[in-house]
Design an enzyme around this catalytic site. Sequence first.
Site, PDB file in Angstrom:
ATOM      1  N   ARG A   1       2.336  -4.764   6.219  1.00 54.28           N
ATOM      2  CA  ARG A   1       1.552  -3.775   5.466  1.00 54.28           C
ATOM      3  C   ARG A   1       2.350  -2.483   5.405  1.00 54.28           C
ATOM      4  NH1 ARG A   1      -4.644  -2.354   4.684  1.00 54.28           N
ATOM      5  NH2 ARG A   1      -4.359  -0.509   3.397  1.00 54.28           N
TER       6      ARG A   1
ATOM      7  N   HIS B   1       2.090   3.244  -9.024  1.00 56.54           N
ATOM      8  CA  HIS B   1       1.879   1.812  -9.274  1.00 56.54           C
ATOM      9  C   HIS B   1       3.046   1.247 -10.082  1.00 56.54           C
ATOM     10  CE1 HIS B   1      -1.995   2.232  -7.487  1.00 56.54           C
ATOM     11  NE2 HIS B   1      -2.555   2.881  -8.489  1.00 56.54           N
TER      12      HIS B   1
ATOM     13  N   ARG C   1      -1.164   9.054 -10.070  1.00 57.08           N
ATOM     14  CA  ARG C   1      -1.136   7.867  -9.206  1.00 57.08           C
ATOM     15  C   ARG C   1      -0.522   6.662  -9.898  1.00 57.08           C
ATOM     16  NH1 ARG C   1      -4.279   7.580  -4.688  1.00 57.08           N
ATOM     17  NH2 ARG C   1      -4.548   5.359  -5.083  1.00 57.08           N
TER      18      ARG C   1
ATOM     19  N   LEU D   1      11.015 -20.135  -5.448  1.00 59.29           N
ATOM     20  CA  LEU D   1      10.108 -19.255  -4.701  1.00 59.29           C
ATOM     21  C   LEU D   1       8.716 -19.360  -5.299  1.00 59.29           C
ATOM     22  CD1 LEU D   1       9.791 -16.716  -2.656  1.00 59.29           C
ATOM     23  CD2 LEU D   1       9.946 -15.348  -4.729  1.00 59.29           C
TER      24      LEU D   1
ATOM     25  N   ASP E   1       0.833  -1.213   0.000  1.00 62.00           N
ATOM     26  CA  ASP E   1       0.000   0.000   0.000  1.00 62.00           C
ATOM     27  C   ASP E   1       0.867   1.263   0.000  1.00 62.00           C
ATOM     28  OD1 ASP E   1      -2.401   1.386  -0.019  1.00 62.00           O
ATOM     29  OD2 ASP E   1      -2.527   1.472   2.167  1.00 62.00           O
TER      30      ASP E   1
HETATM   31  C1  IPE Z   1      -5.258  -2.695   0.027  1.00 62.11           C
HETATM   32  O1  IPE Z   1      -4.978  -1.338  -0.163  1.00 62.11           O
HETATM   33  C2  IPE Z   1      -5.310  -3.412  -1.278  1.00 62.11           C
HETATM   34  C3  IPE Z   1      -4.026  -3.549  -1.969  1.00 62.11           C
HETATM   35  C4  IPE Z   1      -2.859  -3.181  -1.535  1.00 62.11           C
HETATM   36  C5  IPE Z   1      -4.107  -4.199  -3.267  1.00 62.11           C
HETATM   37  P1  IPE Z   1      -6.140  -0.254  -0.270  1.00 62.11           P
HETATM   38  O2  IPE Z   1      -5.487   1.053  -0.468  1.00 62.11           O
HETATM   39  O3  IPE Z   1      -7.148  -0.669  -1.280  1.00 62.11           O
HETATM   40  O4  IPE Z   1      -6.807  -0.350   1.187  1.00 62.11           O
HETATM   41  P2  IPE Z   1      -7.737   0.684   1.953  1.00 62.11           P
HETATM   42  O5  IPE Z   1      -8.835   1.091   1.000  1.00 62.11           O
HETATM   43  O6  IPE Z   1      -6.898   1.865   2.343  1.00 62.11           O
HETATM   44  O7  IPE Z   1      -8.225  -0.053   3.156  1.00 62.11           O
HETATM   45  C1  IPE Z   2      -1.753   0.230  -3.284  1.00 65.41           C
HETATM   46  O1  IPE Z   2      -1.489   1.580  -3.314  1.00 65.41           O
HETATM   47  C2  IPE Z   2      -2.011  -0.357  -4.645  1.00 65.41           C
HETATM   48  C3  IPE Z   2      -3.418  -0.748  -4.879  1.00 65.41           C
HETATM   49  C4  IPE Z   2      -4.359  -0.731  -3.980  1.00 65.41           C
HETATM   50  C5  IPE Z   2      -3.759  -1.201  -6.195  1.00 65.41           C
HETATM   51  P1  IPE Z   2      -2.648   2.660  -3.294  1.00 65.41           P
HETATM   52  O2  IPE Z   2      -3.056   2.967  -4.684  1.00 65.41           O
HETATM   53  O3  IPE Z   2      -3.746   2.217  -2.396  1.00 65.41           O
HETATM   54  O4  IPE Z   2      -1.906   3.895  -2.666  1.00 65.41           O
HETATM   55  P2  IPE Z   2      -2.480   4.922  -1.603  1.00 65.41           P
HETATM   56  O5  IPE Z   2      -2.940   4.129  -0.424  1.00 65.41           O
HETATM   57  O6  IPE Z   2      -3.609   5.661  -2.261  1.00 65.41           O
HETATM   58  O7  IPE Z   2      -1.328   5.819  -1.296  1.00 65.41           O
HETATM   59 MG    MG Z   3      -4.110   2.462  -0.428  1.00 67.92          MG
END
Ligand code: IPE
Ligand code: IPE
Ligand code: MG
Length: 256
Positions: free
Chosen positions: A185, A41, A37, A135, A24
Amino acid sequence: MAPPVSPHLAPPAALPGHVAIVMDGNGRWAQKRWLPRVAGHKQGVEALRQVVKACIERGVPVLSVFAFSSENWNRPVEEVSSLMDLLVMALSREVPSLEKNGVRLYFPGDRSGLSARVVKGLEAAERDTAHNRTLVLNVCFNYGGRWDIAQAARRLAQQGAEITEESLSGAMALAHVGDPDLLIRTGGELRISNFLLWQSAYTELVFTDCLWPDFDAAELDRALAEFANRERRFGQTAEQRAEAEPLVVTAGQRHA
Ligand code: IPE
Ligand code: IPE
Ligand code: MG
């Protein structure tokens, strides 16, 4: 008589047999740099490459990462479609080197919600790496812990099978590996967000503020060091654990 010991519980060990990661913080990483964004990714794929390499070097046999949740469909359509494109692109770019490094790919998740193009990519990557043994890399995509429990129960009910902890575990999307020993996390949130709900009953949790694109081998080592200092008791007392013979070595990987 001693209570039965679940085969899914790994023994206390310095190195986790199965590491799971909620990757995340990609969006915030990009926003901090005034980038879209999707740039976060993309950088997240680079971080994953580093962490896969570090897991191989350290001898971690199973890595499961959360790449797209059941709830991520609720994001803006442009972001969802760039995540799908990025997956297909990353597969064509990364699979050859994963293949060379002995990585076996699985994509636990609900394929019924994915396009034919994406499903074809996932199936090809699983097939091309099926002989690898160094792995196991589970890239959980369109995955949700609740979806997993429901699909496992539905499958058992359709077969007329008895629903027990063992049969449910065996019908889950990660039945090919043991339960995670360590779940990391990144990104600072203190929640599971519907990741491995069933499988993380006794998993050690490590939360870090590090945003996923900044996560690297040194960050992994910090999490591994924290894991090594935890006392896992599995419901027993500390005294019992001190005397305990190692239970059943699952080493993360259930099927070689
Ligand atoms: C969790 O992250 C899902 C992934 C990392 C793929 P999110 O960004 O979606 O989680 P929330 O919405 O903050 O709980
Ligand atoms: C996690 O990063 C990747 C996915 C959930 C796909 P985020 O896109 O949730 O990044 P933040 O939490 O908005 O920074
Ligand atoms: Mg997120």
